[in-house]
Design an enzyme around this catalytic site. Structure first.
Site, PDB file in Angstrom:
ATOM      1  N   HIS A 107       0.845  -1.186   0.000  1.00 36.18           N
ATOM      2  CA  HIS A 107       0.000   0.000   0.000  1.00 36.18           C
ATOM      3  C   HIS A 107       0.878   1.234   0.000  1.00 36.18           C
ATOM      4  CE1 HIS A 107      -2.797   3.092   1.125  1.00 36.18           C
ATOM      5  NE2 HIS A 107      -2.084   3.342   2.200  1.00 36.18           N
ATOM      6  N   HIS A 151      -9.384  11.201   3.966  1.00 38.88           N
ATOM      7  CA  HIS A 151      -8.809  12.392   4.591  1.00 38.88           C
ATOM      8  C   HIS A 151      -9.875  13.372   5.055  1.00 38.88           C
ATOM      9  CE1 HIS A 151      -5.849  10.615   1.845  1.00 38.88           C
ATOM     10  NE2 HIS A 151      -5.013  10.879   2.821  1.00 38.88           N
ATOM     11  N   CYS A 200      -6.667   4.882   2.164  1.00 36.23           N
ATOM     12  CA  CYS A 200      -5.636   4.694   3.196  1.00 36.23           C
ATOM     13  C   CYS A 200      -6.298   4.083   4.433  1.00 36.23           C
ATOM     14  CB  CYS A 200      -4.984   6.039   3.527  1.00 36.23           C
ATOM     15  SG  CYS A 200      -3.455   5.897   4.501  1.00 36.23           S
TER      16      CYS A 200
HETATM   17  N1  GLN Z   1      -1.877  -0.265   7.417  1.00 35.01           N
HETATM   18  C1  GLN Z   1      -1.730   1.104   7.768  1.00 35.01           C
HETATM   19  C2  GLN Z   1      -3.052   1.649   8.239  1.00 35.01           C
HETATM   20  O1  GLN Z   1      -4.050   1.285   7.725  1.00 35.01           O
HETATM   21  C3  GLN Z   1      -1.246   1.939   6.609  1.00 35.01           C
HETATM   22  C4  GLN Z   1      -0.996   3.356   7.013  1.00 35.01           C
HETATM   23  C5  GLN Z   1      -0.388   4.205   5.937  1.00 35.01           C
HETATM   24  O2  GLN Z   1      -0.468   3.891   4.786  1.00 35.01           O
HETATM   25  N2  GLN Z   1       0.186   5.323   6.282  1.00 35.01           N
HETATM   26  O3  GLN Z   1      -3.127   2.470   9.105  1.00 35.01           O
HETATM   27 ZN    ZN Z   2      -1.887   4.998   3.337  1.00 34.60          ZN
END
Ligand code: GLN
Ligand code: ZN
Length: 767
Positions: free
Chosen positions: A652, A705, A737
C-alpha cells in the site's frame, strides 16, 4: 584568532514542546493572543540566551515560527490566497492560522480549507505550499523578521536574521494555471525582499541568511539565470546587508558556478551530505567570499568524530584564513531534537554516541577552539569525542554477527517469488476464490478515545496485561464481526494494538531504540519522536502473528496480515551513519521476511506490506534516483518473496504520483497494490495504464482524509472509471488509506456503501 560558529536555525518547539502546548491552548480558546505571544517570546529568549552561552557568534533570528517558516515567508510577501479574506495591512495571526489549519465552520460561518502541506525537501518536516498565480502581487505584509531582530537586539543579542530565499520560495509554490512559470513573479517579488533587507539593515543587522536549499536540487538553466539576476538586483537594492546564501541537504552539483558567482558576502555549503565539494568550492570561490562550512550533521543525531572533522577543516582554514570561515551544522538544527540532557529513555552507553542540537553546538564550539587555538586547547573534549567514537565502533551492541552473516548470504533468488505473477495469480485464485472486484481495507480501524485511553492506561501500568489483551481482543473481534456483516471479502484485524506503524515494529526489533524527549517538528504543533536505528537489526520474536492469528480464528474469510515495509521503517527513523542506508534497509527487510514467513505458517494467506514512504526516499537529485530505487525495490522483494505462490502479497502507498517511478513500482512485483486515487477521481491511475501494469490494483474509492462519506453511486462511478483504465479482473475495491483517524460513524456507512458499489460493478461485468 577566533572562528565564528553559527547554527543556521534552532528548533522552535521548545525543549518540552512548550510551543505545542501554547498553540493548542490558543487554538482551543484556553489562552488569548497576548498569552500566546508572551510564551513565544519566552521561547525565543531562552533560545537566544542558550545559543549565546554556548558560544554561537551568528545567532539566528526569525528561525522561530508559529507554524512554518515557508508560511511565514508567504505572509511576509503578502501572498495570502483570496479565500482567506485578507484585505491588506499586516497579516493577522488568525489569518495566518487559517492558512495553516483551515477553519471549522461555526454558527453558519463557512469553513476554509488549509493550504496544502508537503515535505520540505527530503526531510520529514512539512511546509505549507504557497499558491501562486500570474496575477499575484506582493507587498510587505509581515514584519516578523524585523520584529524578531529588534526583540533580540533589545535583549542584547545581535542576530543574523534568516529568510527563505526568493528563488526557493517561488520554486516551492504551487501553480494552477498550466504553463505559468512561478519564477516569472521574481520581478514583482524582489522589492518586498529588498524592503525587508533595508529595514533590517536600518535596524542594525549586518548579516542576513538567505536559505536557498533549491541549490541542492537539479535547477534548470532558467532557474539559475533567475537566481543570478535576483541576487544582483538585491545587491543593488539593498547594498548595506551582507547576504549569506545557505545551500543545504546536498551538494551544489551543477549549481556550483551559479552559487559562487552570486553577489553575496557568504555561502553556506553542506559538507556532511557532500563532503567532496569543499575543494571545488574553495578553488573557485572569489577571494573575499566567506564560507560557512556545514560540518556537523544537522539531519541526524550522531555525535561527530571531531578529530576526523578537524583533519579536513585544518587545511581549509589554513587556505581560506579564519576570517573567511564560519563553522555550522550542515543545515538548520530544526531537524534534530533539542537537548540530550533531558533524555531518559536511552541508556548511558547509547547516549554517549548521540548529540542533539545543544550538543551539536558544543561540538562546533570545540572545533572552533581547536582551529583557533590548536587542538591542545581542547584536548579533553577531543579525547572524549574520539573515545566515544571508538566505543561506538567496537560496541557489541551494534554488531550482530548473525545478522551480518545472513546479509552476506542473501542471494538474488531470495528476492524473487517462486513463479511469475500469472502463475501465482492462478494458484491464489484456486486457493482462495474471491468475487470479482474484491473488497478490503488498508488496515487500521478508528483509533477511538477508548482505544487510546486503554493503551495509555496499560503503558502507565493502570491496566494490566491481561485486561489490556482482553480489551484488544474485544475490539478486534467486534471489527471482524462487523466486516463480515457488511460483506467485506478480505478482512483486517484493525490494528488496535498499534501505537504507530513504525514504532510498533521498531519496539520489537533489536537494533532500535526509542527516546523520551527526541521530539522534532513534523508540522505546526505536531511533533514526532523518530526511532533510532543504532545497531544491526533483527527480529527476536514474531511481532504480529498473535493478533493476525486471533483475528483469523474468528472467521472463515481471509484475514490480511499487516506489516510495515523496510523502506518505510528506514525512512521514518534516525538511521545509523556507520553503514550505508541500503545495508540497514536490507537488515530490516530480512527481519520482515521472517515475519511474513511466520504469518504464512500461522495460516495467514494474504500479507500486506505497507510502503507509504517509498517515494519519499527518492534522492533530491535525479542522477541518484536509480541507485535508490534499485535497493529499495530489492529490499521490498527480499521482505516479500519468501512465500509460496498461493500466499498473496499486497502493498500500500498513500499517494499515486507514480509516473516517474512506475517501472520500480512494477518491479516490486506485489500481487496487489492499493493506492490513493479517490481525490483525483482516478486520474492518477494513468501511470499504470501507460505502463500496462500487470498485477492487481486497488485504486482507492473512498477519500479517508475528509469526514464526508461517499455514497454508493459515487464510488461505483469511480470504479467504472477504473474499469475504463484497467482490466476488470485487475481491480480491487478499497479506501485510499487506513481508517485510524476517522470515526466509526463515518467509517461504517462509508464501507457499507463501498461494498454495495463493488456489488453493483459485479452485476455489470463478469470475471
Ligand atoms: N496499514 C496502515 C493503516 O491502515 C497503513 C498506514 C499508511 O499507509 N500510512 O493504518
Ligand atoms: Zn496509506
Amino acid at each position: 584568532m577566533t572562528i565564528r560558529i553559527s547554527t543556521l536555525g534552532f528548533p522552535r518547539i521548545g525543549p518540552r514542546r512548550e510551543l505545542k502546548a501554547a498553540l493548542e491552548k490558543y487554538w482551543s480558546g484556553r489562552i488569548g493572543l497576548p498569552k500566546l505571544q508572551e510564551q513565544a517570546e519566552g521561547l525565543r529568549t531562552a533560545t537566544w540566551v542558550r545559543q549565546h552561552s554556548l558560544g554561537v557568534a551568528h545567532i539566528p533570528s526569525n528561525d522561530f515560527s508559529f507554524y512554518d517558516h515557508v508560511l511565514d515567508t508567504t505572509a511576509m510577501v503578502g501572498a495570502v490566497p483570496a479565500v482567506y479574506g485578507w484585505t491588506g495591512g499586516a497579516v493577522p495571526l488568525d489569518t495566518y492560522f487559517a492558512m495553516a489549519r483551515g477553519t471549522q465552520s461555526s454558527g453558519g460561518a463557512s469553513s476554509l480549507p488549509a493550504l496544502e502541506m508537503t515535505k520540505w525537501f527530503d526531510t520529514n518536516y512539512h511546509y505549507m505550499v504557497p499558491e501562486l498565480h500570474s496575477g499575484q502581487r506582493f507587498t510587505l505584509a509581515s514584519t516578523k523578521p524585523l520584529d524578531e531582530f529588534l526583540e533580540a537586539k533589545s535583549l542584547g543579542f545581535h542576530t543574523r536574521p534568516v529568510l527563505v530565499g526568493p528563488v526557493t520560495w517561488l520554486l516551492l509554490g504551487k501553480v494552477t494555471e498550466s504553463g505559468f512559470d512561478p519564477l516569472s513573479l521574481m520581478q514583482r517579488l524582489l522589492p518586498v525582499y529588498a524592503e525587508m533587507l533595508n529595514r533590517l539593515s536600518a535596524a542594525g543587522a549586518d548579516w542576513v541568511q538567505m536559505d536557498e536549499p533549491c541549490l541542492a536540487l537539479d535547477m534548470t538553466d532558467r532557474a539559475r539565470e533567475v537566481m543570478t539576476a535576483a541576487y544582483k538586483a538585491l545587491a543593488v537594492a539593498a547594498p548595506d546587508v551582507k547576504l549569506l546564501v545557505a545551500s543545504y541537504f546536498g551538494g551544489l552539483g551543477g549549481n556550483l558556478e551559479t552559487a559562487l558567482a552570486l553577489p553575496a558576502a557568504g555561502l553556506h555549503i553542506d559538507l556532511v551530505r557532500a563532503p567532496g565539494q569543499l575543494d571545488a568550492v574553495m578553488a573557485r570561490a572569489p577571494s573575499d567570499l566567506v564560507l560557512s562550512l556545514g560540518v556537523i550533521d544537522g539531519r541526524n543525531i550522531w555525535r561527530a568524530d571531531l578529530r576526523a572533522v578537524l583533519d579536513r577543516l585544518e587545511p581549509a582554514v589554513e587556505r581560506l584564513g579564519a576570517e573567511r570561515v564560519i563553522l555550522a551544522p550542515s543545515c538548520s538544527l530544526l531537524h534534530v531534537p533539542i537537548d540530550l540532557e533531558l533524555e531518559s529513555g536511552l541508556d548511558d552507553e547509547l547516549k554517549r554516541w548521540l548529540a542533539f542540537a545543544v550538543q551539536k553546538i558544543g561540538e562546533l564550539d570545540t572545533l572552533g577552539r581547536a582551529l583557533a587555538d590548536g587542538r591542545s586547547a581542547v584536548q579533553a573534549a577531543l579525547d572524549d569525542s574520539a573515545a566515544a567514537a571508538e566505543a561506538r565502533r567496537r560496541s557489541p551492541r551494534i554488531h550482530d554477527a548473525a545478522v551480518q552473516a545472513r546479509l552476506a548470504a542473501v542471494t538474488p533468488a531470495m528476492a524473487k517469488r517462486g513463479s511469475p505473477f500469472p502463475a501465482r495469480r492462478q494458484s491464489q485464485r484456486t486457493q482462495r476464490p474471491l468475487p470479482a472486484f474484491p473488497t478490503t481495507t488498508i488496515g487500521s480501524f478508528p483509533q477511538t478515545e477508548t482505544v487510546r485511553k486503554a493503551r495509555a492506561a496499560h503503558k502507565k501500568g493502570a491496566m494490566d496485561d491481561a485486561a489490556y489483551d482482553g480489551f484488544l481482543k474485544q475490539e478486534t473481534a467486534a471489527a471482524v464481526r462487523w466486516q463480515e456483516e457488511i460483506g467485506i471479502d478480505v478482512l483486517v484485524h484493525g490494528e488496535f494494538e498499534r501505537n504507530d506503524m513504525v514504532q510498533y515494529f521498531g519496539e520489537q526489533l533489536a537494533g532500535y531504540a526509542f527516546t523520551t524527549h527526541g521530539w522534532v517538528q513534523s508540522y505546526g504543533s505536531r511533533c514526532v519522536r523518530p526511532p533510532v536505528i543504532y545497531g544491526d537489526v533483527s527480529r527476536p520474536h514474531p511481532m504480529t502473528v498473535y493478533w493476525s492469528r486471533y483475528a483469523q480464528s474468528l472467521t472463515e474469510r481471509p484475514v490480511k496480515g499487516m506489516l510495515t515495509g523496510p523502506v518505510t521503517m528506514l525512512q521514518w527513523s534516525f538511521v545509523r551513519d556507520d553503514l550505508p542506508r541500503s545495508a540497514v534497509c536490507r537488515q530490516i527487510a530480512l527481519a520482515i521476511r521472517d515475519e511474513v514467513a511466520d504469518l504464512e505458517k500461522a495460516g495467514i494467506g494474504i500479507v500486506q506490506i505497507d510502503e507509504p514512504a517509498f517515494r519519499e526516499g527518492l534522492p533530491l537529485r535525479r542522477s541518484e534516483w536509480q541507485e535508490y530505487l534499485d535497493w529499495a525495490v530489492e529490499c521490498f522483494r527480499l521482505a516479500s518473496s519468501g512465500v509460496a505462490d498461493t500466499t498473496q502479497i499486497h502493498t500500500h502507498m498513500c499517494y499515486s504520483e507514480f509516473n516517474d517511478i512506475i517501472d520500480s513500482i512494477g518491479a516490486l512485483d506485489a500481487d496487489v497494490i492499493s493506492i490513493e486515487t479517490a481525490r483525483s477521481k482516478m486520474e492518477l491511475l494513468d501511470a499504470f495504464i501507460g505502463y500496462r501494469y500487470p498485477n492487481e490494483i486497488g485504486p482507492g474509492v473512498y477519500d479517508i482524509h475528509a469526514p464526508r462519506r461517499p455514497d454508493v453511486d459515487e464510488m461505483a462511478a469511480l470504479l467504472r472509471k477504473a474499469k475504463e483504465r484497467l482490466a476488470p479482473d485487475q481491480i480491487w475495491v478499497n479506501p485510499d488509506c487506513g481508517l485510524k483517524t476517522r470515526r466509526w460513524d463515518e467509517v461504517r456507512p462509508a464501507l457499507a456503501n463501498m461494498v454495495q458499489a463493488a456489488k453493483a460493478l459485479r452485476g455489470e461485468s463478469s470475471r
